[in-house]
Design an enzyme around this catalytic site. Structure first.
Site, PDB file in Angstrom:
ATOM      1  N   ARG A 109      -9.955 -37.531 -33.271  1.00  0.00           N
ATOM      2  CA  ARG A 109     -11.185 -37.245 -32.268  1.00  0.00           C
ATOM      3  C   ARG A 109     -11.639 -38.283 -31.398  1.00  0.00           C
ATOM      4  NH1 ARG A 109     -14.177 -32.454 -35.577  1.00  0.00           N
ATOM      5  NH2 ARG A 109     -12.504 -31.411 -36.025  1.00  0.00           N
ATOM      6  N   ARG A 144     -18.393 -40.291 -39.042  1.00  0.00           N
ATOM      7  CA  ARG A 144     -17.751 -40.038 -37.759  1.00  0.00           C
ATOM      8  C   ARG A 144     -16.751 -41.170 -37.263  1.00  0.00           C
ATOM      9  NH1 ARG A 144     -19.881 -36.284 -34.220  1.00  0.00           N
ATOM     10  NH2 ARG A 144     -21.728 -36.258 -35.569  1.00  0.00           N
ATOM     11  N   GLU A 158     -23.174 -32.010 -42.412  1.00  0.00           N
ATOM     12  CA  GLU A 158     -21.989 -30.907 -42.317  1.00  0.00           C
ATOM     13  C   GLU A 158     -20.779 -31.496 -42.998  1.00  0.00           C
ATOM     14  OE1 GLU A 158     -20.573 -30.001 -38.216  1.00  0.00           O
ATOM     15  OE2 GLU A 158     -19.185 -29.307 -38.995  1.00  0.00           O
ATOM     16  N   SER A 205     -16.885 -26.313 -41.637  1.00  0.00           N
ATOM     17  CA  SER A 205     -17.181 -25.459 -40.581  1.00  0.00           C
ATOM     18  C   SER A 205     -16.509 -24.206 -40.968  1.00  0.00           C
ATOM     19  CB  SER A 205     -17.374 -26.104 -39.276  1.00  0.00           C
ATOM     20  OG  SER A 205     -17.925 -25.205 -38.265  1.00  0.00           O
ATOM     21  N   ARG A 260     -15.473 -37.090 -45.760  1.00  0.00           N
ATOM     22  CA  ARG A 260     -17.171 -36.741 -45.983  1.00  0.00           C
ATOM     23  C   ARG A 260     -17.319 -36.215 -47.267  1.00  0.00           C
ATOM     24  NH1 ARG A 260     -19.363 -33.968 -40.320  1.00  0.00           N
ATOM     25  NH2 ARG A 260     -19.090 -35.666 -39.110  1.00  0.00           N
TER      26      ARG A 260
END
Length: 422
Positions: free
Chosen positions: A261, A276, A348, A351, A390
């Site tokens: 990303r 991130r 988070e 999702s 994560r």
RNA sequence: GGAGAGAUGGCUGAGUUGGUCGAAGGCGCUCGACUGGAAAUCGAGUAGGCGGGCCUAAAACUCGCCUCGAGGGUUCGAAUCCCUCUCUCUCCGCCA
């Protein structure tokens, strides 16, 4: 993508949904194009009908050696007019289709209404955050001290937001991945897929990343291929342009992939640590189901992802995203947020979304309910099960000891072969 | 990277001197007949999309248009002729 017929017949409901999403899309313009499109199309089809019947007649006359010069001239004139009208039809159709690709999905009725993430609703809280009789540290401190995370060298060889895992860090990452895949495939009924990490434009459009979000993606210019931001993209597109037999549903897939990303809009956020990254690993769950069952399947899929957290002994909560925080393609989304003692917050880690037929329309994924019946669009769902990086963060922070070592959760020990990192 | 072959309906496979071809045949599938039931056999049906009509709406039905890898062209008319692109296969080279 929403169906044009649906927009045409439910324009007020669509406008209302757009406003709940804080979306300023101009629907009236599209409706006007649609009006013009259908009227021009009607003219064109009438003339084509004339052309077809006259051409047949000419064929018959020729066979009987009759003179068809008048008919031929008539068709010639009709064809010229058709060419003009079809130009309009094509232009309008293209404008409409481009617009359709920019309209987000309609939130499900159960989605909390609100302008942004502050309106998200905590649905349930599971597990007890661990107590510490010392000040818990951030994962990047733990990881660097244990020599299993190397941020500086990641930056050196690639750049910001790239990190090197080393020794037991690398092994633990691999163990987490395998543990998740085994759970999903052996106990929860998912079929594993190992897809390409680079995909073409049509694939990216199918799941909704393109055309609107190209700046979030890494692109290989030479071949016009894109690095996948999630396994959702290749796995959902597996059945693009296909009609699946009804008895094949539901189809459950799990896939490990690296994810890439650009994080274009995230400058300055989460700059430290693994949270991130431009590249991270993820195990994804993807499901294709009949429309009738997609919402019960969303609950089940979410629970399958939660099971990973439960077995790892991590505290988490489930959050229903509000209309303002919902992703472009999703009709409903639950985020799983894991407790991070170092950060002192829930973050988070997964999702899980129901896209209803939004992606299925874009990618043209259908199923035939029964033999002979008309094809219908499937509903697609997906969720992280889980983000591996994560998860590593959560383990480091939740299982840290006062002496700086980290205990490995029981279920991972058979996978990595050690019970402690020190 | 070089040379050649090919892309037709769920599958297989005709059609390539342009004209009732959206497309023969076979397989599969669905329904029906036969049967105590099944197999075999026989009969009928079986692509998708878009627009219109009908309708409260959907489905069904019905009319029309489009689609034989994709896009463009020639022609009164193209699966059939021409151009471009994409993909697949075979051989050679290279390579983990």
């Amino acid at each position: 993508m929403l169906g044009l017929k649906f927009i045409r017949t439910h324009s007020e409901a669509v406008k209302e949904a757009l406003s709940r999403r804080n979306n300023s899309f101009n629907l009236d313009e599209v409706l006007a194009w649609d009006e013009a499109y259908r009227s021009r199309l009607g003219e064109s089809e009438k003339l084509k009908n004339l052309r077809n019947s006259l051409s047949e007649e000419i064929g018959r006359m020729n066979a009987r050696k009759q003179d068809a010069a008048a008919q031929m001239q008539e068709v010639r004139d009709a064809s010229a007019r058709i060419r003009e009208i079809d130009q309009d039809v094509q232009d309008l159709e293209q404008k409409i289709n481009q617009a359709l690709l920019m309209i987000p999905n309609i939130p499900h009725a159960s989605v909390p209404v609100g302008p942004d993430e502050d309106a998200n609703v905590v649905v349930r809280v599971e597990g007890e955050p661990p107590g510490f009789d010392f000040q818990p540290r951030n994962h990047w401190e733990i990881g660097e001290d244990l020599d299993i995370l190397d941020f500086a060298r990641g930056v050196k060889i690639a750049g910001a937001r790239f990190t090197v895992l080393k020794g037991k860090g690398a092994q633990l990452e691999r163990a987490i991945t395998n543990f998740m895949l085994d759970l999903h495939t052996r106990e929860q009924g998912y079929t594993e897929i190992f897809p390409p990490f680079l995909v073409n434009r049509a694939t990216m459009t199918g799941t909704g990343q393109l055309p609107k979000f190209e700046e979030d993606l890494f692109r290989c210019d030479r071949e016009d291929l894109f690095l996948i931001p999630t396994a959702e993209v290749p796995v959902t597109n597996l059945y693009r342009e296909e009609i699946l037999p009804g008895e094949a549903l539901p189809i459950l897939h799990t896939a490990y992939t690296a994810c890439f990303r650009a994080e274009a809009g995230a400058a300055g956020r989460d700059t430290r640590g693994l949270i991130r990254q431009h590249q991270f690993n993820k195990v994804e769950l993807v499901e294709f189901t009949a429309p009738e069952t997609s919402y019960t399947e969303l609950e089940r899929l979410t629970d399958d992802a939660e099971e990973v957290l439960r077995r790892l002994g991590l505290a988490y909560r489930v959050v229903a995203l509000s209309t303002g925080d919902l992703g472009f393609s999703a009709a409903k989304t639950y985020d799983l947020e894991v407790w991070l003692p170092g950060a002192g917050a829930y973050r988070e880690i997964s999702s899980c979304s129901n896209f209803e037929d939004f992606q299925a329309r874009r990618a043209n994924i259908r199923y035939r309910p029964e033999a002979g019946a008309r094809p219908r669009f499937v509903h697609t769902l997906n969720g992280s099960g889980l983000a591996v990086g994560r998860t590593l963060v959560a383990i480091l922070e939740n299982y840290q000891q006062e002496d700086g070592s980290v205990i490995v959760p029981e279920v991972l020990r058979p996978y990595c072969g050690f019970d402690r990192i020190e």
